[in-house]
Design a protein around this motif. Structure first.
Motif, PDB file in Angstrom:
ATOM      1  N   UNK A   1      32.352 -14.680  25.809  1.00  0.00           N
ATOM      2  CA  UNK A   1      32.994 -15.975  26.040  1.00  0.00           C
ATOM      3  C   UNK A   1      34.494 -15.818  26.196  1.00  0.00           C
ATOM      4  N   UNK A   2      35.037 -14.750  25.590  1.00  0.00           N
ATOM      5  CA  UNK A   2      36.463 -14.469  25.714  1.00  0.00           C
ATOM      6  C   UNK A   2      37.252 -15.002  24.532  1.00  0.00           C
ATOM      7  N   UNK A   3      37.461 -14.157  23.531  1.00  0.00           N
ATOM      8  CA  UNK A   3      38.184 -14.558  22.321  1.00  0.00           C
ATOM      9  C   UNK A   3      39.375 -13.634  22.097  1.00  0.00           C
ATOM     10  N   UNK A   4      40.426 -14.192  21.509  1.00  0.00           N
ATOM     11  CA  UNK A   4      41.597 -13.406  21.130  1.00  0.00           C
ATOM     12  C   UNK A   4      41.714 -13.266  19.617  1.00  0.00           C
ATOM     13  N   UNK A   5      41.123 -14.215  18.886  1.00  0.00           N
ATOM     14  CA  UNK A   5      41.230 -14.207  17.427  1.00  0.00           C
ATOM     15  C   UNK A   5      39.832 -14.180  16.809  1.00  0.00           C
ATOM     16  N   UNK A   6      39.619 -13.331  15.801  1.00  0.00           N
ATOM     17  CA  UNK A   6      38.295 -13.269  15.166  1.00  0.00           C
ATOM     18  C   UNK A   6      37.903 -14.576  14.499  1.00  0.00           C
ATOM     19  N   UNK A   7      38.883 -15.286  13.923  1.00  0.00           N
ATOM     20  CA  UNK A   7      38.548 -16.536  13.236  1.00  0.00           C
ATOM     21  C   UNK A   7      38.021 -17.597  14.201  1.00  0.00           C
ATOM     22  N   UNK A   8      38.451 -17.528  15.483  1.00  0.00           N
ATOM     23  CA  UNK A   8      37.937 -18.481  16.472  1.00  0.00           C
ATOM     24  C   UNK A   8      36.460 -18.232  16.746  1.00  0.00           C
ATOM     25  N   UNK A   9      36.070 -16.963  16.732  1.00  0.00           N
ATOM     26  CA  UNK A   9      34.666 -16.625  16.991  1.00  0.00           C
ATOM     27  C   UNK A   9      33.780 -17.113  15.847  1.00  0.00           C
ATOM     28  N   UNK A  10      34.250 -16.965  14.617  1.00  0.00           N
ATOM     29  CA  UNK A  10      33.499 -17.463  13.451  1.00  0.00           C
ATOM     30  C   UNK A  10      33.430 -18.984  13.490  1.00  0.00           C
ATOM     31  N   UNK A  11      34.549 -19.621  13.825  1.00  0.00           N
ATOM     32  CA  UNK A  11      34.577 -21.092  13.907  1.00  0.00           C
ATOM     33  C   UNK A  11      33.558 -21.610  14.905  1.00  0.00           C
ATOM     34  N   UNK A  12      33.471 -20.947  16.072  1.00  0.00           N
ATOM     35  CA  UNK A  12      32.548 -21.420  17.096  1.00  0.00           C
ATOM     36  C   UNK A  12      31.097 -21.173  16.702  1.00  0.00           C
ATOM     37  N   UNK A  13      30.820 -20.051  16.031  1.00  0.00           N
ATOM     38  CA  UNK A  13      29.464 -19.815  15.533  1.00  0.00           C
ATOM     39  C   UNK A  13      29.095 -20.866  14.494  1.00  0.00           C
ATOM     40  N   UNK A  14      30.059 -21.253  13.684  1.00  0.00           N
ATOM     41  CA  UNK A  14      29.850 -22.304  12.685  1.00  0.00           C
ATOM     42  C   UNK A  14      29.540 -23.633  13.372  1.00  0.00           C
ATOM     43  N   UNK A  15      30.309 -23.950  14.434  1.00  0.00           N
ATOM     44  CA  UNK A  15      30.079 -25.191  15.174  1.00  0.00           C
ATOM     45  C   UNK A  15      28.685 -25.197  15.799  1.00  0.00           C
ATOM     46  N   UNK A  16      28.255 -24.051  16.341  1.00  0.00           N
ATOM     47  CA  UNK A  16      26.920 -23.955  16.933  1.00  0.00           C
ATOM     48  C   UNK A  16      25.841 -24.126  15.869  1.00  0.00           C
ATOM     49  N   UNK A  17      26.113 -23.607  14.656  1.00  0.00           N
ATOM     50  CA  UNK A  17      25.143 -23.767  13.573  1.00  0.00           C
ATOM     51  C   UNK A  17      24.959 -25.254  13.239  1.00  0.00           C
ATOM     52  N   UNK A  18      26.038 -26.013  13.232  1.00  0.00           N
ATOM     53  CA  UNK A  18      25.926 -27.445  12.944  1.00  0.00           C
ATOM     54  C   UNK A  18      25.155 -28.162  14.054  1.00  0.00           C
ATOM     55  N   UNK A  19      25.328 -27.694  15.292  1.00  0.00           N
ATOM     56  CA  UNK A  19      24.539 -28.272  16.378  1.00  0.00           C
ATOM     57  C   UNK A  19      23.046 -28.001  16.141  1.00  0.00           C
ATOM     58  N   UNK A  20      22.712 -26.771  15.735  1.00  0.00           N
ATOM     59  CA  UNK A  20      21.317 -26.435  15.452  1.00  0.00           C
ATOM     60  C   UNK A  20      20.771 -27.281  14.310  1.00  0.00           C
ATOM     61  N   UNK A  21      21.576 -27.500  13.300  1.00  0.00           N
ATOM     62  CA  UNK A  21      21.144 -28.298  12.147  1.00  0.00           C
ATOM     63  C   UNK A  21      20.922 -29.753  12.563  1.00  0.00           C
ATOM     64  N   UNK A  22      21.809 -30.256  13.435  1.00  0.00           N
ATOM     65  CA  UNK A  22      21.696 -31.643  13.890  1.00  0.00           C
ATOM     66  C   UNK A  22      20.452 -31.854  14.746  1.00  0.00           C
ATOM     67  N   UNK A  23      19.984 -30.794  15.387  1.00  0.00           N
ATOM     68  CA  UNK A  23      18.825 -30.900  16.264  1.00  0.00           C
ATOM     69  C   UNK A  23      17.501 -30.699  15.525  1.00  0.00           C
ATOM     70  N   UNK A  24      17.560 -30.691  14.207  1.00  0.00           N
ATOM     71  CA  UNK A  24      16.314 -30.678  13.453  1.00  0.00           C
ATOM     72  C   UNK A  24      16.123 -29.519  12.512  1.00  0.00           C
ATOM     73  N   UNK A  25      17.143 -28.694  12.306  1.00  0.00           N
ATOM     74  CA  UNK A  25      17.077 -27.559  11.382  1.00  0.00           C
ATOM     75  C   UNK A  25      16.028 -26.545  11.844  1.00  0.00           C
ATOM     76  N   UNK A  26      16.071 -25.368  11.209  1.00  0.00           N
ATOM     77  CA  UNK A  26      15.115 -24.336  11.546  1.00  0.00           C
ATOM     78  C   UNK A  26      15.219 -23.879  12.983  1.00  0.00           C
TER      79      UNK A  26
END
Length: 741
Positions: A442-467
């Motif tokens: 995706x193109x990252x310059x900072x490691x914390x941005x990559x963790x933040x985006x993975x965290x955001x994607x996890x919340x999307x997965x949780x919002x769509x019904x968990x599991x």
């Protein structure tokens, strides 16, 4: 550092010339034993004993001193720091030559590395006839036992020299006979050697063990017969370390605090620190070695535990957040240097961990986390990293992935593994997880941005019904960037006077008069106009800004009501101001003290303040709520349970809380006109409140029909758009002035 230690003084026979005494053969033997013992006992590479003469120190005995000073037999008085000892009756203790104020005006020798110094005078018949000192090539903190040990050696030297002085006097007086007991001198040095707590050794030039003390035998589990047959090479675990030690001794004449691994008789390997000095003949030939050994195995283990605690999660023994961040940063840098290299971050959150913790206890929760860690490790390769980020959150760093399909395969494997029951204390616990994925391509310059985006994607997965899992994409990125910018704007709003309060009246149905006002925050956004709480308070809740905003609302509402009370005493004195307390505010440890401070600052009486709390917030911890609310009630503050009926309060819970008002949730008021059970619920709440002397306020009244039904049911107070919209401060002030009767 200058430490005062009683200097040994032996008052016996008056001494003859100090120079004469110190230069006798007998004295040289005593002094030589003393310096050798000093280097061994204090683990110091250099020891010397000398006589102050003019501006120098005449060396009478030395051990480990480098050239050319050993051959010349003389050291400059200032550079050797002996001048400090000459003018002191106490030990001179210098832990660090470069920082000690005692050495500010002294010039150390260029080819004599001295970073720490310990010295004291040798006195015979209270006359200082020599100076005994040890030095180290590294700074060190000389302990009280070090100073005491050097004092003991100096005392032994003094006794020997005193006897020698007595012999000299006897020779000058034929009628006086004095016999020197050489065995007594030897026994004193032997005792210092044998009973020393440090492991002391003496080696021949070939490395054969010549002599060791009891501490050495104990350290290595040896008998005296064992020691006689050993070579030093027999106890070294590593041949390279042995070669390095020998080379240093041959080239520099001494080693100080050298880390080595040595082997006990039972083959146990121990971590040790060795200090040693080469013994030389008058012509400079190495005749042997002597030194000390310290067992630092326990210390090393303690240090290792400290290191592990800094980089390892203590519960699951996985790498912790710090290690994960470091490895992620290295992979990100590697991806910049190597075209085509790809990796991924998976952020994993357990779906029902809190339920397990609350149902089975924290021990069960810890067991679950540990077993989840082991299952995650089974799902990845050895080169990948599984880490515990905190709580029930884990992260996986997938190294060198080929494409998105390979990453999602691992994510699904993790979901399948964690979907299986986990045996905890004899019970099969069902958990599960949601996984968010961010990809390096995706193109990252900072490691914390990559963790933040993975965290955001996890919340999307949780919002769509968990599991499930979700991969961070452009849409998520845009939404995340928008949220970050919005959060920044909200922080700016708090310091830029963009927040304002509107006031929603509470009406007495009996006469239509205003009895109270509810403070509601608005954000005058520079681009989007007036924003209602629902548009920004969820963000404030997620970021923690809601606490700061909440205190601002409380302070501003109290200040405003106090102004109106002073301007319209007849009308406003009966008004109460309702302010909402958020869940985060309610659990602040200084809640009561903060409210006291705001009331004192604004001058508002506690009886004019009504604090509104969501029913769910209070019921989440009823015992704590009862304690805090009782403290507030005792101050005269009214407590209102907001949106009552939407939560799970029982009659028992309600009776244990100091509640003065219930606000009937607007959804029940709206449903009173239909065929549902809204009317029955409102009637029950009103009756319940009346039976417990708790007033009820109906929220969300929007039609005349709703108002008529509420009056029929006996409702005394109401709030809603039928009466008034929330008003800014100017409009609210006009309403108060019109309310004067």
């Amino acid at each position: 550092m200058l430490e005062v230690v009683s200097n040994p003084a032996v008052r016996t026979t008056p001494s003859v010339s100090a120079g004469t005494i110190l230069r006798t053969v007998e004295s040289r033997e005593a002094l030589s034993r003393a310096t050798r013992l000093a280097t061994m006992a204090l683990r110091a590479p250099v020891a010397f004993l000398g006589l102050v003469e003019n501006d120098g120190l005449a060396l009478l005995s030395q051990s480990g001193l480098p050239e050319p000073w050993r051959a010349s037999g003389r050291l400059p008085l200032d550079a050797s720091f002996a001048r400090l000892v000459k003018h002191s009756r106490s030990a001179v203790v210098i832990d660090n030559v470069t920082t000690s104020p005692l050495t500010r005006d002294l010039s150390p020798l260029e080819n004599y590395t001295c970073r720490a110094f310990l010295g004291l005078g040798v006195r015979v018949s209270d006359e200082q006839i020599g100076i005994l000192a040890v030095t180290d090539t590294q700074s060190r903190r000389w302990s009280t036992s070090d100073v005491s040990l050097l004092s003991d050696i100096a005392a032994t030297v003094a006794r020997d020299l005193d006897i020698i002085a007595g012999i000299g006097e006897a020779a000058a007086r034929p009628n006086l006979t004095l016999v020197t007991d050489r065995s007594e001198q030897d026994s004193r040095y032997r005792a210092l050697f044998e009973d020393n707590a440090s492991a002391i050794f003496m080696l021949g030039s070939d490395g054969a063990i010549v002599e060791v003390n009891r501490a050495t035998l104990h350290m290595f589990g040896l008998t005296l017969d064992d020691a006689r047959t050993l070579q030093v090479s027999d106890i070294y675990q590593n041949a390279k370390e042995r070669s390095r030690s020998r080379k240093l001794l041959q080239t520099t004449g001494a080693i100080s605090e050298l880390d080595v691994k040595l082997r006990r008789k039972d083959s146990t390997v121990i971590d040790c620190v060795v200090s040693a000095t080469a013994k030389r003949s008058p012509v400079g030939e190495v005749t042997g070695y002597h030194g000390t050994i310290r067992d630092v195995t326990d210390q090393k283990r303690a240090q290792q535990k400290i290191v592990e605690s800094a980089f390892q999660d203590p519960l699951t023994h996985l790498p912790n957040r710090a290690v994960f961040a470091d490895r992620l940063e290295r992979l990100l840098k590697h991806s910049k240097r190597r075209a085509g290299y790809r990796f991924a971050v998976l952020f994993i959150d357990l779906d029902r961990f809190k339920q397990v913790n609350d149902t089975y206890g924290h021990h069960a929760g810890d067991t679950l986390l540990t077993m989840v860690a082991r299952r995650l490790e089974k799902c990845v390769r050895q080169e990948d990293t599984v880490a515990r980020i905190g709580g029930d959150e884990f992260a996986v760093l997938l190294d060198a992935v080929s494409d998105v399909g390979g990453v999602t395969f691992v994510a699904q494997r993790i979901l399948d593994e964690l979907h299986q029951p986990v045996p905890v204390d004899g019970v099969d616990v069902m958990t599960g997880a949601s996984v968010g994925i961010s990809l390096s391509m995706t193109g990252y310059d900072k490691p914390e941005d990559m963790v933040r985006d993975a965290d955001a994607a996890m919340y999307r997965a949780k919002a769509e019904g968990r599991g499930a899992y979700a991969v961070f994409d452009t849409e998520m990125y845009t939404r995340a960037r928008t949220q970050i910018e919005f959060e920044s704007q909200l922080r700016d709003a708090m310091v830029g006077n963009q927040l304002a309060l509107h006031y929603h009246p509470v009406v007495a149905l009996e006469d239509g008069g205003v009895t109270g006002l509810e403070a509601l925050v608005r954000w005058d956004h520079p681009e989007r106009g007036i924003l209602l709480p629902g548009e920004f308070m969820p963000l404030a809740e997620a970021t923690g800004l809601i606490v700061e905003i909440g205190w601002w609302v409380l302070r501003e509402a109290c200040r405003q009501l106090r102004r109106w009370q002073l301007e319209f005493p007849k009308a406003a004195i009966k008004l109460t101001m309702s302010v909402n307390l958020s869940a985060r505010q309610f659990v602040q440890p200084d809640l009561v003290q903060k409210i006291d401070s705001i009331l004192e600052e604004t001058g508002l009486s506690p009886s004019s303040l009504r604090l509104d709390l969501q029913e769910a917030v209070v019921m989440q911890n009823a015992d704590l709520a009862a304690k805090l609310l009782t403290q507030l009630r005792d101050r005269g503050i009214h407590i209102c349970l907001d949106d009552f009926g939407s939560g799970y309060s029982s009659l028992k819970d309600l009776s244990s809380l100091p509640i003065s008002t219930l606000k009937i949730d607007g959804s029940f008021v709206r449903n009173m006109e239909g065929t549902g059970d809204g009317r029955a619920i409102v009637q029950t709440i009103i009756a319940l409140g009346r039976s417990m002397a708790i007033e009820a306020i109906a929220e969300g009244v929007e039609t005349p029909e709703q108002l008529a039904l509420l009056r029929t049911l006996g409702t005394r107070f109401a709030q809603g758009f039928l009466f008034s919209l929330p008003l800014d401060s100017a409009a609210a002030q006009r309403l108060i002035s019109e309310n004067i009767k």
